[in-house]
Motif scaffolding. Structure first.
Motif, PDB file in Angstrom:
ATOM      1  N   PRO A  96       0.788  -1.226   0.000  1.00 18.29           N
ATOM      2  CA  PRO A  96       0.000   0.000   0.000  1.00 18.29           C
ATOM      3  C   PRO A  96       0.829   1.289   0.000  1.00 18.29           C
ATOM      4  N   LEU A  97       2.171   1.173   0.109  1.00 21.27           N
ATOM      5  CA  LEU A  97       3.005   2.376   0.156  1.00 21.27           C
ATOM      6  C   LEU A  97       4.447   2.027  -0.210  1.00 21.27           C
ATOM      7  N   VAL A  98       5.252   3.043  -0.402  1.00 24.27           N
ATOM      8  CA  VAL A  98       6.674   2.879  -0.717  1.00 24.27           C
ATOM      9  C   VAL A  98       7.453   2.761   0.588  1.00 24.27           C
ATOM     10  N   GLY A  99       8.385   1.827   0.657  1.00 29.12           N
ATOM     11  CA  GLY A  99       9.168   1.681   1.874  1.00 29.12           C
ATOM     12  C   GLY A  99      10.080   0.477   1.828  1.00 29.12           C
ATOM     13  N   THR A 100      10.387  -0.063   2.996  1.00 28.26           N
ATOM     14  CA  THR A 100      11.236  -1.245   3.132  1.00 28.26           C
ATOM     15  C   THR A 100      10.417  -2.349   3.766  1.00 28.26           C
ATOM     16  N   PHE A 101      10.424  -3.539   3.143  1.00 28.52           N
ATOM     17  CA  PHE A 101       9.645  -4.671   3.622  1.00 28.52           C
ATOM     18  C   PHE A 101      10.431  -5.456   4.670  1.00 28.52           C
ATOM     19  N   TYR A 102       9.749  -5.830   5.745  1.00 22.23           N
ATOM     20  CA  TYR A 102      10.333  -6.696   6.770  1.00 22.23           C
ATOM     21  C   TYR A 102       9.400  -7.889   6.972  1.00 22.23           C
ATOM     22  N   ALA A 103       9.959  -9.098   6.937  1.00 23.28           N
ATOM     23  CA  ALA A 103       9.176 -10.323   7.070  1.00 23.28           C
ATOM     24  C   ALA A 103       8.881 -10.664   8.524  1.00 23.28           C
ATOM     25  N   ALA A 104       9.608 -10.070   9.464  1.00 19.76           N
ATOM     26  CA  ALA A 104       9.461 -10.392  10.884  1.00 19.76           C
ATOM     27  C   ALA A 104       9.457  -9.106  11.709  1.00 19.76           C
ATOM     28  N   PRO A 105       8.932  -9.171  12.941  1.00 16.48           N
ATOM     29  CA  PRO A 105       8.878  -7.975  13.778  1.00 16.48           C
ATOM     30  C   PRO A 105      10.244  -7.506  14.277  1.00 16.48           C
ATOM     31  N   SER A 106      11.241  -8.406  14.301  1.00 16.57           N
ATOM     32  CA  SER A 106      12.602  -8.024  14.677  1.00 16.57           C
ATOM     33  C   SER A 106      13.567  -8.997  14.012  1.00 16.57           C
ATOM     34  N   GLU A 107      14.858  -8.672  14.059  1.00 19.30           N
ATOM     35  CA  GLU A 107      15.861  -9.487  13.384  1.00 19.30           C
ATOM     36  C   GLU A 107      15.908 -10.916  13.913  1.00 19.30           C
ATOM     37  N   ASP A 108      15.720 -11.102  15.216  1.00 22.88           N
ATOM     38  CA  ASP A 108      15.842 -12.436  15.801  1.00 22.88           C
ATOM     39  C   ASP A 108      14.500 -13.160  15.926  1.00 22.88           C
ATOM     40  N   ALA A 109      13.419 -12.556  15.484  1.00 24.29           N
ATOM     41  CA  ALA A 109      12.090 -13.176  15.555  1.00 24.29           C
ATOM     42  C   ALA A 109      11.813 -13.963  14.269  1.00 24.29           C
ATOM     43  N   ILE A 148       5.698 -15.885  -1.640  1.00 24.70           N
ATOM     44  CA  ILE A 148       6.143 -14.625  -1.049  1.00 24.70           C
ATOM     45  C   ILE A 148       7.041 -13.992  -2.097  1.00 24.70           C
ATOM     46  N   MET A 149       6.620 -12.848  -2.613  1.00 24.11           N
ATOM     47  CA  MET A 149       7.252 -12.256  -3.797  1.00 24.11           C
ATOM     48  C   MET A 149       8.355 -11.258  -3.483  1.00 24.11           C
ATOM     49  N   VAL A 150       8.651 -11.012  -2.218  1.00 22.02           N
ATOM     50  CA  VAL A 150       9.707 -10.073  -1.833  1.00 22.02           C
ATOM     51  C   VAL A 150      10.596 -10.694  -0.771  1.00 22.02           C
ATOM     52  N   GLN A 151      11.798 -10.188  -0.672  1.00 18.23           N
ATOM     53  CA  GLN A 151      12.752 -10.657   0.326  1.00 18.23           C
ATOM     54  C   GLN A 151      12.753  -9.698   1.516  1.00 18.23           C
ATOM     55  N   ASN A 152      13.195 -10.195   2.664  1.00 20.61           N
ATOM     56  CA  ASN A 152      13.315  -9.364   3.851  1.00 20.61           C
ATOM     57  C   ASN A 152      14.264  -8.199   3.573  1.00 20.61           C
ATOM     58  N   GLU A 153      13.912  -7.012   4.054  1.00 20.57           N
ATOM     59  CA  GLU A 153      14.680  -5.770   3.921  1.00 20.57           C
ATOM     60  C   GLU A 153      14.796  -5.276   2.485  1.00 20.57           C
ATOM     61  N   GLU A 154      13.908  -5.726   1.612  1.00 20.76           N
ATOM     62  CA  GLU A 154      13.890  -5.274   0.215  1.00 20.76           C
ATOM     63  C   GLU A 154      13.054  -3.998   0.101  1.00 20.76           C
TER      64      GLU A 154
END
Length: 166
Positions: A96-109, A148-154
Motif C-alpha cells: 500500500p506504500l513505498v518503503g522497506t519490507f520486513y518479514a518479521a517484527p525483529s531481526e531475531d524473531a 512470497i514475492m519479496v525478500q526481507n529488507e527489500e
C-alpha cells in the motif's frame, strides 16, 4: 522549500518511475501521482503550503529519435505476439506504500508467515517501514500462502505484489 527544490524532487520521482510519492516538511505537503498506462496525460505534482495549493506538471523526457538506415529491409507486416505467461492461481496482496519490507517484527524473531502457512483475513503478513513508521501488512484473504514475492529488507513500491494467497 523553494520552487527549484520542488522541481528537482518532481524530476527525481519521475525519473525513478514511481507512481505515487508523498513528502511533508513543516506545513508543506507534497503529493505526486502518475497514472500508469493512462494515455498521453502528463503526471502532475500537487504542492500545498498552508492554504496555498499549486499543481506542477511533471516534465517528461522526450522520446529518443529512431534512426533507420536507408537500405534497411522492410519490417514484417505482422509481428507474433509473445505467448502469455501462465499466471499462478490465487489472490495477490499488494504493497500500500513505498518503503522497506520486513518479514518479521525483529531481526531475531521468526517471519510472520512462510509459504504453506494458512492465514485468515486481517492476519499480519509483514511490515513496511516508511519514514520511520512501521506499517503492518494484513492479509485481505483467507487461504494458504502460496508465494512470497519479496525478500526481507527489500525496497518495495506502491502496488507491488508482496504475497499470493491461494
Amino acid at each position: 522549500m523553494q520552487y527549484e527544490e520542488i522541481l528537482k524532487l518532481v524530476k527525481g520521482v519521475a525519473e525513478a518511475g514511481l507512481t505515487n510519492f508523498e513528502y511533508t516538511e513543516g506545513n508543506i505537503h507534497i503529493s505526486m501521482s502518475c497514472p500508469e498506462n493512462k494515455g498521453p496525460a502528463a503526471p502532475v505534482a500537487a504542492v500545498q503550503e498552508g492554504d496555498m495549493h499549486m499543481e506542477i506538471p511533471v516534465p517528461q523526457p522526450a522520446p529518443a529519435p529512431q534512426v533507420v538506415p536507408a537500405e534497411a529491409p522492410a519490417a514484417p507486416a505482422v509481428e507474433a505476439a509473445p505467448a502469455p505467461a501462465a499466471v499462478p492461481a490465487g489472490n495477490v496482496v499488494t504493497c500500500p506504500l513505498v518503503g522497506t519490507f520486513y518479514a518479521a517484527p525483529s531481526e531475531d524473531a521468526p517471519a510472520y508467515v512462510k509459504v504453506g502457512d494458512t492465514v485468515k483475513k486481517g492476519q499480519v503478513l509483514g511490515i513496511v517501514e516508511a519514514m520511520k513508521l512501521m506499517n503492518e501488512i494484513e492479509s485481505e484473504y483467507d487461504g494458504v500462502v502460496t508465494e512470497i514475492m519479496v525478500q526481507n529488507e527489500e525496497s518495495v513500491e506502491y502496488g507491488q505484489p508482496l504475497f499470493r494467497i491461494g
